[in-house]
Design a protein around this motif. Structure first.
Motif, PDB file in Angstrom:
ATOM      1  N   HIS A  83       0.310  -1.532   1.302  1.00 16.21           N
ATOM      2  CA  HIS A  83       0.481  -0.496   0.419  1.00 16.21           C
ATOM      3  C   HIS A  83       2.080  -0.524   0.308  1.00 16.21           C
ATOM      4  O   HIS A  83       2.650  -0.517   1.292  1.00 16.21           O
ATOM      5  CB  HIS A  83       0.072   0.935   1.081  1.00 16.21           C
ATOM      6  CG  HIS A  83      -1.456   0.951   1.091  1.00 16.21           C
ATOM      7  ND1 HIS A  83      -1.948   0.326   2.284  1.00 16.21           N
ATOM      8  CD2 HIS A  83      -2.428   1.692   0.377  1.00 16.21           C
ATOM      9  CE1 HIS A  83      -3.176   0.593   2.201  1.00 16.21           C
ATOM     10  NE2 HIS A  83      -3.490   1.422   1.061  1.00 16.21           N
ATOM     11  N   PRO A  84       2.473  -0.850  -0.955  1.00 19.42           N
ATOM     12  CA  PRO A  84       4.119  -0.733  -1.100  1.00 19.42           C
ATOM     13  C   PRO A  84       4.717   0.355  -0.920  1.00 19.42           C
ATOM     14  O   PRO A  84       6.108   0.271  -0.595  1.00 19.42           O
ATOM     15  CB  PRO A  84       4.028  -1.128  -2.676  1.00 19.42           C
ATOM     16  CG  PRO A  84       2.877  -2.045  -2.692  1.00 19.42           C
ATOM     17  CD  PRO A  84       1.874  -1.241  -1.985  1.00 19.42           C
ATOM     18  N   LEU A  85       4.253   1.453  -0.893  1.00 13.79           N
ATOM     19  CA  LEU A  85       4.895   2.614  -0.280  1.00 13.79           C
ATOM     20  C   LEU A  85       5.169   2.758   1.207  1.00 13.79           C
ATOM     21  O   LEU A  85       5.517   3.803   1.818  1.00 13.79           O
ATOM     22  CB  LEU A  85       4.295   3.977  -0.840  1.00 13.79           C
ATOM     23  CG  LEU A  85       4.267   4.362  -2.211  1.00 13.79           C
ATOM     24  CD1 LEU A  85       3.686   5.482  -2.768  1.00 13.79           C
ATOM     25  CD2 LEU A  85       5.716   4.255  -2.628  1.00 13.79           C
ATOM     26  N   GLY A  86       4.269   1.903   2.143  1.00 15.06           N
ATOM     27  CA  GLY A  86       4.712   1.619   3.285  1.00 15.06           C
ATOM     28  C   GLY A  86       3.657   2.631   4.263  1.00 15.06           C
ATOM     29  O   GLY A  86       3.831   2.713   5.457  1.00 15.06           O
ATOM     30  N   ARG A  87       2.601   3.218   3.603  1.00  9.62           N
ATOM     31  CA  ARG A  87       1.793   4.102   4.641  1.00  9.62           C
ATOM     32  C   ARG A  87       0.522   4.034   3.771  1.00  9.62           C
ATOM     33  O   ARG A  87       0.405   3.717   2.437  1.00  9.62           O
ATOM     34  CB  ARG A  87       2.344   5.257   4.679  1.00  9.62           C
ATOM     35  CG  ARG A  87       2.602   6.262   3.406  1.00  9.62           C
ATOM     36  CD  ARG A  87       3.261   7.489   3.852  1.00  9.62           C
ATOM     37  NE  ARG A  87       3.571   8.089   2.560  1.00  9.62           N
ATOM     38  CZ  ARG A  87       2.444   8.960   1.941  1.00  9.62           C
ATOM     39  NH1 ARG A  87       1.442   8.981   2.167  1.00  9.62           N
ATOM     40  NH2 ARG A  87       3.222   9.554   0.787  1.00  9.62           N
ATOM     41  N   ILE A  88      -0.685   4.797   4.299  1.00  6.89           N
ATOM     42  CA  ILE A  88      -1.621   5.031   3.626  1.00  6.89           C
ATOM     43  C   ILE A  88      -1.741   6.486   3.105  1.00  6.89           C
ATOM     44  O   ILE A  88      -0.708   7.122   3.432  1.00  6.89           O
ATOM     45  CB  ILE A  88      -3.041   5.066   4.513  1.00  6.89           C
ATOM     46  CG1 ILE A  88      -3.135   5.950   5.704  1.00  6.89           C
ATOM     47  CG2 ILE A  88      -2.972   3.483   5.178  1.00  6.89           C
ATOM     48  CD1 ILE A  88      -4.393   5.824   6.434  1.00  6.89           C
ATOM     49  N   ALA A  89      -2.479   6.900   2.443  1.00  5.86           N
ATOM     50  CA  ALA A  89      -2.525   7.990   1.483  1.00  5.86           C
ATOM     51  C   ALA A  89      -3.122   9.284   2.437  1.00  5.86           C
ATOM     52  O   ALA A  89      -3.942   9.133   3.510  1.00  5.86           O
ATOM     53  CB  ALA A  89      -3.190   8.042   0.373  1.00  5.86           C
ATOM     54  N   ARG A  90      -2.583  10.443   2.191  1.00  5.32           N
ATOM     55  CA  ARG A  90      -3.082  11.614   2.818  1.00  5.32           C
ATOM     56  C   ARG A  90      -4.050  12.174   1.913  1.00  5.32           C
ATOM     57  O   ARG A  90      -4.016  12.066   0.703  1.00  5.32           O
ATOM     58  CB  ARG A  90      -1.806  12.678   2.935  1.00  5.32           C
ATOM     59  CG  ARG A  90      -0.920  12.327   4.033  1.00  5.32           C
ATOM     60  CD  ARG A  90       0.073  13.516   4.147  1.00  5.32           C
ATOM     61  NE  ARG A  90       0.730  13.779   2.973  1.00  5.32           N
ATOM     62  CZ  ARG A  90       1.987  13.213   2.517  1.00  5.32           C
ATOM     63  NH1 ARG A  90       2.696  12.190   3.314  1.00  5.32           N
ATOM     64  NH2 ARG A  90       2.637  13.416   1.404  1.00  5.32           N
ATOM     65  N   ALA A  91      -5.204  12.796   2.209  1.00  4.58           N
ATOM     66  CA  ALA A  91      -6.199  12.910   1.301  1.00  4.58           C
ATOM     67  C   ALA A  91      -5.934  14.010   0.440  1.00  4.58           C
ATOM     68  O   ALA A  91      -6.108  14.303  -0.669  1.00  4.58           O
ATOM     69  CB  ALA A  91      -7.429  13.673   2.411  1.00  4.58           C
ATOM     70  N   ALA A  92      -4.722  15.159   0.931  1.00  2.00           N
ATOM     71  CA  ALA A  92      -4.322  15.933  -0.011  1.00  2.00           C
ATOM     72  C   ALA A  92      -3.697  15.325  -1.308  1.00  2.00           C
ATOM     73  O   ALA A  92      -3.589  16.089  -2.214  1.00  2.00           O
ATOM     74  CB  ALA A  92      -3.487  17.071   0.596  1.00  2.00           C
ATOM     75  N   GLU A  93      -3.082  14.224  -1.193  1.00  2.00           N
ATOM     76  CA  GLU A  93      -2.529  13.496  -2.371  1.00  2.00           C
ATOM     77  C   GLU A  93      -3.375  13.108  -3.232  1.00  2.00           C
ATOM     78  O   GLU A  93      -3.185  13.288  -4.603  1.00  2.00           O
ATOM     79  CB  GLU A  93      -1.521  12.405  -1.611  1.00  2.00           C
ATOM     80  CG  GLU A  93      -0.465  12.686  -0.934  1.00  2.00           C
ATOM     81  CD  GLU A  93       0.332  11.451  -0.173  1.00  2.00           C
ATOM     82  OE1 GLU A  93       1.447  11.462  -0.411  1.00  2.00           O
ATOM     83  OE2 GLU A  93      -0.370  10.679   0.502  1.00  2.00           O
TER      84      GLU A  93
END
Length: 256
Positions: A209-219
């Motif tokens: 993931h280019p943002l460097g992390r996985i998503a939070r469910a809230a996102e």
């Protein structure tokens, strides 16, 4: 006040969507096959604004029951088809019927939800929104996940076709294509691994993931809420990646 139906609403992304919509003061019906995943609804601060329906989202009678409960509470404004089955199968190790059944199980929940939502919107003479939950795998499959990737590709086709068919009635149909998300299922995937293995998985996910992390469910829930909202009143037939850039990342031949 409006009402919404969220399938697979008991945990993970589905629960995050339920919580996000409740925060806006609306009524939400959470459809969930596993009764244990609905236990939190009983003492939720939203009280009667959150309604649990236990059942299989693939079944029209279950979806219809959810729609009726939602519409009785407030005008039905949105439907989220989030329910999914996560089970891998392969063309070389499983028979075709098994693979087809897994594909059908995932597509059926979205088709059923879309059909029930569209009919309710038309009967009420109201515009409405549908959001289908897809995956980056619809475009870039991961090895070993053929049924899931195939089903999500079909759901994206369903999204575009339904948007074209029912746009004249003011019905908007969109999808979100997710990357990896921090959910109970992800935590279960990490459970039992030692610290080094967990660190290796997290590093790999950060790299993907280019943002460097996985998503939070809230996102994810925020993106779904946007597509359901009047702020997206001229958005339909869209598959919105909510994946931290995973779908656009390609291997760099100069990295090594």
């Amino acid at each position: 006040m409006r009402s919404f139906v969220v399938t697979g609403g008991g945990r993970g992304v589905g629960r995050a969507v339920v919580e996000r919509l409740l925060a806006d003061g609306d009524v939400v019906v959470a459809v969930e096959l596993d009764a244990r995943a609905l236990a939190w609804i009983g003492d939720h601060p939203a009280g009667e604004r959150v309604i649990a329906v236990r059942g299989d989202a693939c079944l029209e009678e279950v979806a219809e029951h959810a729609a009726v409960l939602a519409a009785e509470a407030a005008p039905l404004a949105g439907w989220v088809n989030n329910a999914a089955m996560f089970r891998d199968a392969s063309l070389d190790t499983d028979d075709a019927a098994t693979v087809l059944d897994l594909i059908t199980s995932n597509v059926a929940a979205a088709v059923t939800g879309c059909a029930v939502a569209v009919k309710h919107y038309l009967a009420a003479g109201r515009a409405g929104a549908i959001v289908n939950v897809s995956s980056h795998q619809a475009q870039r499959p991961v090895r070993g996940a053929l049924p899931y990737a195939t089903a999500k590709a079909a759901i994206e086709g369903l999204t575009r076709a339904a948007a074209v068919d029912h746009g004249p009635a003011g019905i908007r149909v969109n999808a979100v294509a997710l990357g990896s998300v921090q959910t109970e299922r992800y935590q279960q995937f990490l459970a039992g691994r030692d610290a080094a293995a967990v660190a290796a998985v997290n590093a790999q996910m950060a790299e993907l993931h280019p943002l460097g992390r996985i998503a939070r469910a809230a996102e994810v829930a925020d993106a779904v809420a946007y597509l359901l909202s009047d702020s997206a009143s001229f958005v339909t037939g869209v598959v919105l990646p909510v994946d931290g850039g995973r779908a656009v990342r390609g291997p760099d031949p100069e990295e090594n």
